[in-house]
Write a protein that holds these residues in place. Structure first.
Motif, PDB file in Angstrom:
ATOM      1  N   CYS A  93       0.744  -1.012   0.132  1.00 55.96           N
ATOM      2  CA  CYS A  93       0.424   0.250  -0.052  1.00 55.96           C
ATOM      3  C   CYS A  93       0.878   1.220   0.043  1.00 55.96           C
ATOM      4  O   CYS A  93       0.381   2.255   0.090  1.00 55.96           O
ATOM      5  CB  CYS A  93      -0.687   0.028   1.531  1.00 55.96           C
ATOM      6  SG  CYS A  93      -2.047  -1.456   1.441  1.00 55.96           S
ATOM      7  N   PHE A  96       0.541   3.547  -2.989  1.00 52.24           N
ATOM      8  CA  PHE A  96      -0.461   4.290  -3.365  1.00 52.24           C
ATOM      9  C   PHE A  96      -0.408   5.819  -2.613  1.00 52.24           C
ATOM     10  O   PHE A  96      -1.737   6.131  -2.517  1.00 52.24           O
ATOM     11  CB  PHE A  96      -1.927   3.864  -2.933  1.00 52.24           C
ATOM     12  CG  PHE A  96      -2.101   2.711  -3.800  1.00 52.24           C
ATOM     13  CD1 PHE A  96      -2.439   2.331  -4.720  1.00 52.24           C
ATOM     14  CD2 PHE A  96      -1.363   1.365  -2.880  1.00 52.24           C
ATOM     15  CE1 PHE A  96      -2.761   1.319  -5.844  1.00 52.24           C
ATOM     16  CE2 PHE A  96      -1.524   0.130  -4.281  1.00 52.24           C
ATOM     17  CZ  PHE A  96      -2.686   0.364  -5.592  1.00 52.24           C
ATOM     18  N   LYS A  98       0.367   9.982  -1.039  1.00 45.59           N
ATOM     19  CA  LYS A  98       0.894  10.326  -1.013  1.00 45.59           C
ATOM     20  C   LYS A  98       1.835  11.407   0.024  1.00 45.59           C
ATOM     21  O   LYS A  98       1.818  11.162   1.008  1.00 45.59           O
ATOM     22  CB  LYS A  98      -0.316  12.008  -1.363  1.00 45.59           C
ATOM     23  CG  LYS A  98      -1.309  11.114  -2.966  1.00 45.59           C
ATOM     24  CD  LYS A  98      -1.807  12.073  -3.123  1.00 45.59           C
ATOM     25  CE  LYS A  98      -2.565  12.618  -4.433  1.00 45.59           C
ATOM     26  NZ  LYS A  98      -4.095  13.387  -4.467  1.00 45.59           N
ATOM     27  N   HIS A 131      -3.221  11.437   2.716  1.00 49.25           N
ATOM     28  CA  HIS A 131      -3.637  11.368   1.200  1.00 49.25           C
ATOM     29  C   HIS A 131      -3.007   9.923   0.032  1.00 49.25           C
ATOM     30  O   HIS A 131      -2.034   9.587   0.317  1.00 49.25           O
ATOM     31  CB  HIS A 131      -3.155  12.157   1.004  1.00 49.25           C
ATOM     32  CG  HIS A 131      -3.407  13.875   1.759  1.00 49.25           C
ATOM     33  ND1 HIS A 131      -4.552  14.573   1.518  1.00 49.25           N
ATOM     34  CD2 HIS A 131      -1.975  14.405   2.840  1.00 49.25           C
ATOM     35  CE1 HIS A 131      -4.507  15.448   2.490  1.00 49.25           C
ATOM     36  NE2 HIS A 131      -3.296  15.432   3.113  1.00 49.25           N
ATOM     37  N   VAL A 132      -4.612   9.236   0.023  1.00 50.40           N
ATOM     38  CA  VAL A 132      -4.263   8.020  -0.284  1.00 50.40           C
ATOM     39  C   VAL A 132      -4.534   8.414  -2.653  1.00 50.40           C
ATOM     40  O   VAL A 132      -5.218   9.614  -2.409  1.00 50.40           O
ATOM     41  CB  VAL A 132      -4.703   7.088  -0.320  1.00 50.40           C
ATOM     42  CG1 VAL A 132      -4.749   5.773  -1.175  1.00 50.40           C
ATOM     43  CG2 VAL A 132      -4.192   6.401   0.868  1.00 50.40           C
ATOM     44  N   ASP A 133      -3.733   7.842  -3.209  1.00 45.56           N
ATOM     45  CA  ASP A 133      -4.290   7.694  -4.367  1.00 45.56           C
ATOM     46  C   ASP A 133      -4.534   6.175  -5.171  1.00 45.56           C
ATOM     47  O   ASP A 133      -3.454   5.935  -5.399  1.00 45.56           O
ATOM     48  CB  ASP A 133      -3.157   9.291  -5.053  1.00 45.56           C
ATOM     49  CG  ASP A 133      -3.931   9.254  -6.794  1.00 45.56           C
ATOM     50  OD1 ASP A 133      -5.338   8.724  -7.413  1.00 45.56           O
ATOM     51  OD2 ASP A 133      -4.050  10.210  -7.483  1.00 45.56           O
ATOM     52  N   SER A 134      -5.486   5.912  -5.458  1.00 44.56           N
ATOM     53  CA  SER A 134      -5.160   4.671  -6.469  1.00 44.56           C
ATOM     54  C   SER A 134      -4.414   4.246  -7.568  1.00 44.56           C
ATOM     55  O   SER A 134      -4.570   3.393  -7.936  1.00 44.56           O
ATOM     56  CB  SER A 134      -7.163   4.096  -5.867  1.00 44.56           C
ATOM     57  OG  SER A 134      -7.183   4.730  -7.006  1.00 44.56           O
ATOM     58  N   ARG A 135      -4.296   5.606  -8.023  1.00 44.42           N
ATOM     59  CA  ARG A 135      -3.699   5.637  -9.644  1.00 44.42           C
ATOM     60  C   ARG A 135      -2.286   5.517  -9.548  1.00 44.42           C
ATOM     61  O   ARG A 135      -1.598   4.841 -10.375  1.00 44.42           O
ATOM     62  CB  ARG A 135      -4.315   7.125 -10.221  1.00 44.42           C
ATOM     63  CG  ARG A 135      -5.875   7.221 -10.284  1.00 44.42           C
ATOM     64  CD  ARG A 135      -6.153   8.715 -10.745  1.00 44.42           C
ATOM     65  NE  ARG A 135      -7.429   9.089 -10.618  1.00 44.42           N
ATOM     66  CZ  ARG A 135      -7.791   9.657 -10.047  1.00 44.42           C
ATOM     67  NH1 ARG A 135      -7.504   9.170  -8.128  1.00 44.42           N
ATOM     68  NH2 ARG A 135      -9.240   9.941 -10.179  1.00 44.42           N
ATOM     69  N   ASP A 197     -11.416   6.972  -7.376  1.00 43.11           N
ATOM     70  CA  ASP A 197     -11.582   8.301  -6.141  1.00 43.11           C
ATOM     71  C   ASP A 197     -12.281   7.296  -4.560  1.00 43.11           C
ATOM     72  O   ASP A 197     -11.394   7.056  -3.456  1.00 43.11           O
ATOM     73  CB  ASP A 197     -12.123   9.350  -5.913  1.00 43.11           C
ATOM     74  CG  ASP A 197     -11.417  10.475  -7.202  1.00 43.11           C
ATOM     75  OD1 ASP A 197     -10.429  10.128  -7.300  1.00 43.11           O
ATOM     76  OD2 ASP A 197     -11.921  10.874  -7.521  1.00 43.11           O
ATOM     77  N   SER A 200      -9.685   4.398  -3.824  1.00 40.60           N
ATOM     78  CA  SER A 200      -8.974   5.099  -2.561  1.00 40.60           C
ATOM     79  C   SER A 200      -8.995   5.728  -1.440  1.00 40.60           C
ATOM     80  O   SER A 200      -8.074   5.012  -0.647  1.00 40.60           O
ATOM     81  CB  SER A 200      -8.542   6.954  -3.597  1.00 40.60           C
ATOM     82  OG  SER A 200      -7.622   7.014  -4.704  1.00 40.60           O
ATOM     83  N   LYS A 204      -7.242   3.622   1.816  1.00 39.41           N
ATOM     84  CA  LYS A 204      -7.131   4.486   2.957  1.00 39.41           C
ATOM     85  C   LYS A 204      -7.549   4.451   4.128  1.00 39.41           C
ATOM     86  O   LYS A 204      -6.584   4.095   5.486  1.00 39.41           O
ATOM     87  CB  LYS A 204      -7.362   6.182   2.599  1.00 39.41           C
ATOM     88  CG  LYS A 204      -7.451   7.017   4.088  1.00 39.41           C
ATOM     89  CD  LYS A 204      -8.534   8.425   3.197  1.00 39.41           C
ATOM     90  CE  LYS A 204      -8.148   9.617   5.193  1.00 39.41           C
ATOM     91  NZ  LYS A 204      -9.280  10.649   4.991  1.00 39.41           N
TER      92      LYS A 204
END
Length: 247
Positions: A93, A96, A98, A131-135, A197, A200, A204
């Motif tokens: 994880c 993912f 930020k 801050h999580v971004d699945s991208r 989103d 994400s 998170k």
């Protein structure tokens, strides 16, 4: 059970006979039946209070030992979880996240950490949003990792002791929910922005629970199992510079 009962009953009889004998000796030597009766009545009057006090103390000691035993069993379950799932999941994880540099610096556990350091880290995780971004990473790899360990985590949920560990139970449910979300999609490629989103947020949630349980577990290792703590520090999944070999 029957043999133990047969052993206890003669003990009661012997104690009663010894008490009667001592009172008899007291009467023969001093001949003060009134004082003996007064003393016996006073002891009998105090007996319920004494029994109540002893019972409460024994019950308190037994409860404390039971809590300590349960706590120990829970930590063993948590330890197995991190060996099989938790530690590698923290690595999976991490990509993912930020601004992972700040989080890495915060959670770089070392042998010099004190209780205040752990409390500060947990408080930071509760008060500050991750801050999580699945991208930023591979959802397919994350899905494959959790799928491979589904059976192991289901086995953990069968442990009745986990009912006493809300944070760890919430962690397992968060991971299972993330897996369900990933499996519910026919493909994880080309997902719309709103869907990414949403994923994400699922990552998170699971990661936040995972970090808090991991910090608490590391504190337990440092206190009770320093040799396991030494290895866990050298394998810290949040430290990109960590290596198992001792310099």
């Amino acid at each position: 059970m029957r043999n133990k009962k047969h052993l206890v009953e003669p003990i009661y009889l012997v104690m009663a006979l010894m008490s009667a004998l001592l009172y008899g000796v007291d009467y023969l030597v001093f001949g003060r039946a009134g004082e003996i009766g007064f003393g016996l009545l006073g002891n009998l009057a105090f007996l319920p209070i004494y029994v109540l006090f002893v019972t409460l103390m024994i019950e308190k000691i037994l409860r404390q030992r039971e809590r300590e035993s349960l706590h120990q069993k829970l930590n063993m379950v948590v330890g197995v979880f991190f060996s099989e799932v938790g530690t590698p999941l923290l690595k999976e994880c991490r990509e993912f996240i930020k601004e992972s540099t700040e989080l890495t610096a915060l959670l770089r556990v070392s042998p010099h950490w004190q209780a205040a350091d752990y409390q500060r880290s947990i408080a930071h995780l509760k008060q500050h949003e991750i801050h999580v971004d699945s991208r930023l990473g591979s959802l397919d790899c994350l899905k494959s990792f959790i799928v491979a360990r589904r059976g192991f985590m289901l086995g953990l949920l069968e442990n009745p002791n986990l009912l006493e560990h809300d944070e760890f139970t919430d962690l397992l449910w968060a991971v299972f929910h993330l897996l369900e979300e990933l499996e519910a999609r026919h493909s994880l490629d080309g997902l719309p922005s709103n869907d990414l989103d949403h994923l994400s947020g699922d990552i998170k949630r699971a990661y936040s629970h995972l970090l808090r349980v991991w910090i608490t577990y590391m504190q337990h290792l440092q206190k009770d199992y320093p040799y396991l703590f030494s290895l866990a520090v050298r394998l810290n999944p949040l430290n990109p510079d960590a290596k198992v070999e001792l310099a």
